[in-house]
Design a protein around this motif. Structure first.
Motif, mmCIF file in Angstrom:
data_model
loop_
_atom_site.group_PDB
_atom_site.id
_atom_site.type_symbol
_atom_site.label_atom_id
_atom_site.label_comp_id
_atom_site.label_asym_id
_atom_site.label_seq_id
_atom_site.Cartn_x
_atom_site.Cartn_y
_atom_site.Cartn_z
ATOM 1 N N GLY A 36 -19.728 40.481 15.800
ATOM 2 C CA GLY A 36 -18.320 41.102 16.538
ATOM 3 C C GLY A 36 -17.495 41.943 14.972
ATOM 4 O O GLY A 36 -17.748 43.070 14.846
ATOM 5 N N THR A 37 -16.241 42.150 15.216
ATOM 6 C CA THR A 37 -14.823 43.118 14.793
ATOM 7 C C THR A 37 -13.756 42.614 14.355
ATOM 8 O O THR A 37 -13.776 40.891 14.297
ATOM 9 C CB THR A 37 -14.083 43.268 16.307
ATOM 10 N N VAL A 38 -13.948 42.919 13.280
ATOM 11 C CA VAL A 38 -12.712 42.512 11.944
ATOM 12 C C VAL A 38 -11.806 43.069 12.324
ATOM 13 O O VAL A 38 -11.175 44.218 13.110
ATOM 14 C CB VAL A 38 -12.594 43.273 11.108
ATOM 15 N N THR A 39 -10.691 41.416 12.060
ATOM 16 C CA THR A 39 -9.514 41.438 13.169
ATOM 17 C C THR A 39 -8.798 41.368 11.738
ATOM 18 O O THR A 39 -7.672 41.684 11.894
ATOM 19 C CB THR A 39 -8.626 40.266 13.793
ATOM 20 N N ALA A 40 -9.009 40.975 10.880
ATOM 21 C CA ALA A 40 -7.794 40.792 9.204
ATOM 22 C C ALA A 40 -8.577 41.080 8.542
ATOM 23 O O ALA A 40 -9.640 40.550 8.114
ATOM 24 C CB ALA A 40 -7.170 39.626 9.262
ATOM 25 N N VAL A 41 -7.943 41.562 7.001
ATOM 26 C CA VAL A 41 -8.991 41.600 6.021
ATOM 27 C C VAL A 41 -8.157 40.741 4.384
ATOM 28 O O VAL A 41 -6.797 40.644 5.475
ATOM 29 C CB VAL A 41 -9.065 42.621 5.221
ATOM 30 N N GLY A 42 -7.866 39.581 3.785
ATOM 31 C CA GLY A 42 -7.718 39.868 2.950
ATOM 32 C C GLY A 42 -6.847 40.419 1.758
ATOM 33 O O GLY A 42 -7.873 41.312 2.025
ATOM 34 N N PRO A 43 -6.392 39.908 0.774
ATOM 35 C CA PRO A 43 -6.832 41.317 -0.605
ATOM 36 C C PRO A 43 -7.157 41.119 -1.452
ATOM 37 O O PRO A 43 -8.276 40.180 -1.249
ATOM 38 C CB PRO A 43 -5.196 40.085 -1.602
ATOM 39 N N GLY A 44 -7.491 42.594 -1.908
ATOM 40 C CA GLY A 44 -8.698 43.219 -2.509
ATOM 41 C C GLY A 44 -10.057 43.077 -1.871
ATOM 42 O O GLY A 44 -10.804 43.205 -2.426
ATOM 43 N N VAL A 45 -9.961 43.359 -0.049
ATOM 44 C CA VAL A 45 -10.932 43.508 0.519
ATOM 45 C C VAL A 45 -10.879 44.929 0.622
ATOM 46 O O VAL A 45 -10.157 46.027 1.408
ATOM 47 C CB VAL A 45 -11.116 42.856 2.004
ATOM 48 N N THR A 46 -12.135 45.720 0.180
ATOM 49 C CA THR A 46 -11.917 47.542 0.724
ATOM 50 C C THR A 46 -13.397 47.786 1.439
ATOM 51 O O THR A 46 -13.333 48.526 2.140
ATOM 52 C CB THR A 46 -11.783 48.016 -0.884
ATOM 53 N N ARG A 47 -14.166 46.396 1.760
ATOM 54 C CA ARG A 47 -15.214 47.325 2.192
ATOM 55 C C ARG A 47 -15.243 47.762 3.823
ATOM 56 O O ARG A 47 -15.812 47.922 4.107
ATOM 57 C CB ARG A 47 -16.843 46.001 1.682
ATOM 58 N N VAL A 48 -14.370 46.617 4.261
ATOM 59 C CA VAL A 48 -13.928 46.818 5.997
ATOM 60 C C VAL A 48 -12.824 46.885 6.131
ATOM 61 O O VAL A 48 -11.783 46.260 5.626
ATOM 62 C CB VAL A 48 -14.935 45.372 6.438
ATOM 63 N N LYS A 49 -12.430 47.268 6.951
ATOM 64 C CA LYS A 49 -11.007 47.295 7.961
ATOM 65 C C LYS A 49 -11.192 46.794 9.165
ATOM 66 O O LYS A 49 -12.444 46.348 10.011
ATOM 67 C CB LYS A 49 -10.296 48.222 7.808
ATOM 68 N N PRO A 50 -9.781 46.345 9.923
ATOM 69 C CA PRO A 50 -9.471 45.984 10.848
ATOM 70 C C PRO A 50 -10.312 46.762 11.483
ATOM 71 O O PRO A 50 -10.113 48.288 11.551
ATOM 72 C CB PRO A 50 -7.996 45.214 10.899
ATOM 73 N N GLY A 51 -11.299 46.337 12.746
ATOM 74 C CA GLY A 51 -11.445 46.967 13.791
ATOM 75 C C GLY A 51 -12.842 47.526 13.611
ATOM 76 O O GLY A 51 -13.765 48.363 14.762
ATOM 77 N N ASP A 52 -13.546 47.552 12.918
ATOM 78 C CA ASP A 52 -14.731 47.841 12.084
ATOM 79 C C ASP A 52 -15.591 46.888 13.173
ATOM 80 O O ASP A 52 -15.667 45.849 12.881
ATOM 81 C CB ASP A 52 -14.739 47.533 10.710
ATOM 82 N N ARG A 53 -16.539 47.058 13.306
ATOM 83 C CA ARG A 53 -18.413 46.297 14.022
ATOM 84 C C ARG A 53 -18.582 45.935 12.643
ATOM 85 O O ARG A 53 -19.412 47.570 12.189
ATOM 86 C CB ARG A 53 -18.932 47.462 15.468
ATOM 87 N N VAL A 54 -18.681 44.811 12.457
ATOM 88 C CA VAL A 54 -20.094 43.876 11.042
ATOM 89 C C VAL A 54 -20.942 42.985 11.744
ATOM 90 O O VAL A 54 -20.407 42.420 12.920
ATOM 91 C CB VAL A 54 -18.564 43.800 10.424
ATOM 92 N N ALA A 55 -21.512 43.046 11.219
ATOM 93 C CA ALA A 55 -22.849 42.036 11.376
ATOM 94 C C ALA A 55 -22.484 41.373 9.966
ATOM 95 O O ALA A 55 -22.322 41.688 8.658
ATOM 96 C CB ALA A 55 -23.653 42.182 11.974
ATOM 97 N N GLY A 56 -23.486 39.585 10.427
ATOM 98 C CA GLY A 56 -23.597 39.241 8.426
ATOM 99 C C GLY A 56 -24.112 37.947 8.882
ATOM 100 O O GLY A 56 -24.956 37.308 10.409
ATOM 101 N N ASN A 57 -24.376 37.476 8.070
ATOM 102 C CA ASN A 57 -25.495 35.532 8.234
ATOM 103 C C ASN A 57 -25.436 34.966 7.063
ATOM 104 O O ASN A 57 -24.779 35.583 5.740
ATOM 105 C CB ASN A 57 -27.196 36.484 7.832
ATOM 106 N N ASP A 58 -25.437 33.655 7.618
ATOM 107 C CA ASP A 58 -25.135 32.836 5.809
ATOM 108 C C ASP A 58 -26.147 30.959 6.463
ATOM 109 O O ASP A 58 -27.022 32.041 7.767
ATOM 110 C CB ASP A 58 -24.155 32.628 6.034
ATOM 111 N N GLU A 59 -26.271 30.444 5.838
ATOM 112 C CA GLU A 59 -27.220 29.267 6.029
ATOM 113 C C GLU A 59 -26.831 28.972 7.609
ATOM 114 O O GLU A 59 -26.853 28.606 8.366
ATOM 115 C CB GLU A 59 -27.371 28.352 5.429
ATOM 116 N N TYR A 60 -25.045 28.785 8.083
ATOM 117 C CA TYR A 60 -24.613 28.027 8.342
ATOM 118 C C TYR A 60 -23.553 28.436 8.719
ATOM 119 O O TYR A 60 -22.706 29.492 8.590
ATOM 120 C CB TYR A 60 -24.697 26.819 8.887
#
Length: 672
Positions: free
Chosen positions: A67-91
């Motif tokens: 999906g697309t990043v809409t907001a980031v919390g303090p200390g986040v530099t890896r992604v920014k709002p508007g980035d198309r991203v993908a991720g995975n976790d157990e659930y």
């Protein structure tokens, strides 16, 4: 915000759709507006409380997402709002919006859609980790994949081939093994019909396989282990069969082989660098067109339970990403356009009469149209005016319409090769410009001068320079049939690119008998399609090249001839031209819904499966389906099958990534 919740352990039917407050990002977190999630078999165990990971309810299923990043919390530099991203976790991903640790996200490279990414992060990444880090699979080795038609098994089949292995794909039915051959397996084994160990030994000349990829367990693990060669590696990936097998430990001793566990989730946490490198390789393969996940079905978020039910019943082939939107995407793959600049060009050469445009007709020279002189051909405004077309699409509830030149602009019977090349070449230019006026709503299919040298060059131009979504092919050209060797370069290109092709009749057999009653369209076209595809079958084209073809008008007469063709193949030596029977080859094709009979369409869906039926209207001609959503609703299918027909499968074949219907609501009286 909508979310699918498991509030108590149980089957997919126990899942609930709830309204939750949208999440806010905490330190180190990013909020992702989810476009797609991928559903996997292990999630059926997870919601039942039978997985090694046992989250406490309530929780959401969904282990991979994009999906697309809409907001980031303090200390986040890896992604920014508007980035198309993908991720995975157990659930946890089966929600419209999620807050996740930003370091778990991967920014998608150009050329990789969110839809594709959501189907790669678990199955493909598990397979690559197993084959690369655990088994160290080497080029030239033999890989046997159990449960090869499932999501992870199919990924292992395809990635094993990319790594240079000889792949033996093992599955539980002839339909699944045929599907796997179409996806590139070198050999297949139906282990419900033949002894698994015996077949693997036979296919390796008695030497045994080098690597077994085993997500199945149960009664198949020990025979596969016994089929390993010296210093072989058996990868324990999962236990889809339900039972955890007990193995005689003398087998690893006498074979010098290794039994290796594959715990993908733990690998991603303990070795994030290696996992990131694997994802980089997977996304590069995807961007290059070498790795494309097969999507069994595409479902709305509120049908998540149905998707997990499909997986639990072992009905899925490949992946099942579900878009987090409120209505299924509706894609019409069968529509026609006659761009006005092309018609004016023909008129300037004396090949068209445009005096009837205001009355909705055009007359084309027989050298172009292949029909009789002075025959008025229908010319609805939608054929040349994108605004009219979009209005009609909105009224019909169609999100994307795939347009192609009609058969009477393909010069299929032209005796002048230069005329055919000129009309088709300029037709492609103008059709691409027509579709470009409605980006995201109109897609164009290019045409080629069939039967003439250089058809593949024009196809390549359509796909590469004009950016067309695929090709629209007639059933004959230049006096030659589709299986004529002159077309082999075209079929090879389609196979190499895995490009979508729409096959539409461009002539009729025995035309002098069809002069009256509008018989060419009523009878001739369905006959022509059956004849053309039969030549593709017996001429070996479908077996040698396995093109991704959708047949217009539900394949015409072809579906009713499958049994007859198989009988001829089995009893007539002159018709035994292929290794596989015709019915199996025909079953790999796709068919549109333009049959205009609910009974006939139900039979077609039953024969070939909902995943091989695409919405097609033949818009805007007289014989067009004016209520395509009603047509599908009348079948009374489940939401998953209905969504696949309405647009899910077409979106996969045409690489459509935009979740267009996000703000569109369903009319329950007319839509499934």
């Amino acid at each position: 915000m909508k979310a699918v919740l498991c509030t108590e352990y149980g089957g997919p039917e126990t899942l609930e759709l709830a309204d939750l407050a949208p999440p806010e990002p905490g330190p180190g977190e990013a909020v992702v507006d989810v476009s797609y999630i991928g559903l996997n078999f292990h999630e059926t165990l997870l919601i039942a409380g039978r997985h090694v990971v046992r989250p406490r309810p309530p929780f959401s299923p969904g282990s991979e997402y994009a999906g697309t990043v809409t907001a980031v919390g303090p200390g986040v530099t890896r992604v920014k709002p508007g980035d198309r991203v993908a991720g995975n976790d157990e659930y946890g991903a089966a929600r419209e919006r999620i807050a996740v640790p930003a370091d778990r996200l991967t920014v998608l490279p150009p050329g990789v859609s969110e839809r594709t990414a959501a189907a790669l992060l678990v199955g493909s990444a598990t397979a690559l980790h197993a084959l690369r880090q655990r088994a160290a699979l080497a080029p030239g080795e033999t890989l046997a994949v159990l449960g090869a038609s499932g999501g992870t098994g199919l990924a292992a089949t395809e990635i094993g081939g990319l790594l240079g292995a000889r792949v033996i794909a093992c599955a539980s039915s002839p339909e699944r093994t045929a599907f796997l051959r179409a996806r590139g397996a070198d050999e297949t084994v139906d282990y419900t019909a033949r002894d698994l160990k015996t077949e693997l030994k036979r296919l390796t000349g008695g030497q045994g396989v080098d690597v077994v990829f085993d997500p199945v367990g149960g009664p198949y693990t020990e025979p596969a282990l016994r089929a390993l060669g010296w210093r072989g590696r058996h990868l324990v990936v999962g236990f889809a069969a339900g039972d955890i097998p007990r193995l005689p430990l003398n087998l690893p001793l006498v074979k010098g082989c290794a039994v290796l566990g594959v715990f993908f989730g733990e690998f991603t946490r303990r070795e994030p660098g290696a996992h990131a490198a694997n994802l980089e390789q997977i996304f590069q393969w995807a961007a290059d067109g070498r790795l494309e996940p097969h999507v069994h079905a595409e479902l709305p978020l509120d049908a998540c339970a149905e998707g997990l039910g499909i997986l639990a019943r072992r009905e899925a082939r490949g992946k099942g990403p579900a878009p987090a939107v409120t209505a299924p995407l509706v894609v019409d793959v069968h529509a026609h356009a006659m761009p006005m600049p092309l018609l004016r060009r023909l008129a300037a050469r004396g090949l068209a009469d445009l005096s009837g445009v205001s009355r909705g007709v055009v007359v084309l020279d027989p050298a172009v149209s292949g029909v009789g002189p002075d025959t008025p051909l229908p010319l609805d405004a939608a054929q040349y005016d994108p605004a009219s077309r979009l209005s009609a699409m909105d009224a019909a509830g169609v999100d994307v319409r795939v347009v192609s030149l009609p058969p009477f602009l393909l010069c299929s019977t032209a005796g002048d090769p230069r005329l055919a090349r000129d009309v088709i070449g300029h037709g492609n230019d103008e059709l691409a410009a027509y579709a470009a006026r409605a980006p995201g709503r109109l897609l164009a299919l290019g045409s080629v001068p069939l039967g003439l040298p250089g058809a593949a060059e024009e196809a390549r131009r359509c796909l590469d320079r004009l950016g067309m979504a695929g090709l629209a092919l007639g059933t004959r050209g230049a006096g030659r049939e589709l299986d004529d060797p002159v077309n082999d370069e075209l079929w090879a290109l389609l196979a190499e690119r895995r490009a979508f092709a729409f096959l539409h009749p461009s002539g009729v057999p025995d035309p002098h008998r069809q002069r009256d009653y509008w018989l060419p369209q009523l009878v001739g076209y369905p006959m022509e399609t059956a004849l053309a595809v039969a030549r593709l079958v017996f001429g070996g084209v479908l077996e040698r090249f396995a093109p991704r073809i959708c047949l217009a008008h539900g394949g015409g007469c072809l579906p009713s001839l499958r049994g007859r063709l198989d009988l001829g193949w089995s009893r007539k030596p002159v018709a035994r031209t292929t290794v596989l029977p015709p019915g199996e080859l025909i079953g790999r094709l796709y068919y549109d819904t333009a049959v205009f009979s609910a009974t006939a369409l139900r039979r077609l869906v039953a024969d070939v499966g909902a995943g091989h039926v695409l919405l097609g209207t033949d818009d805007p001609f007289e014989l067009a389906d004016r209520d395509p959503l009603g047509t599908v609703a009348a079948l009374a299918l489940g939401p998953g099958d209905a969504a696949a027909i309405l647009g899910g499968t077409a979106a996969a074949l045409l690489a459509i990534d935009t979740p267009i219907p996000g703000n569109r609501t369903l009319d329950k009286e007319t839509r499934p």
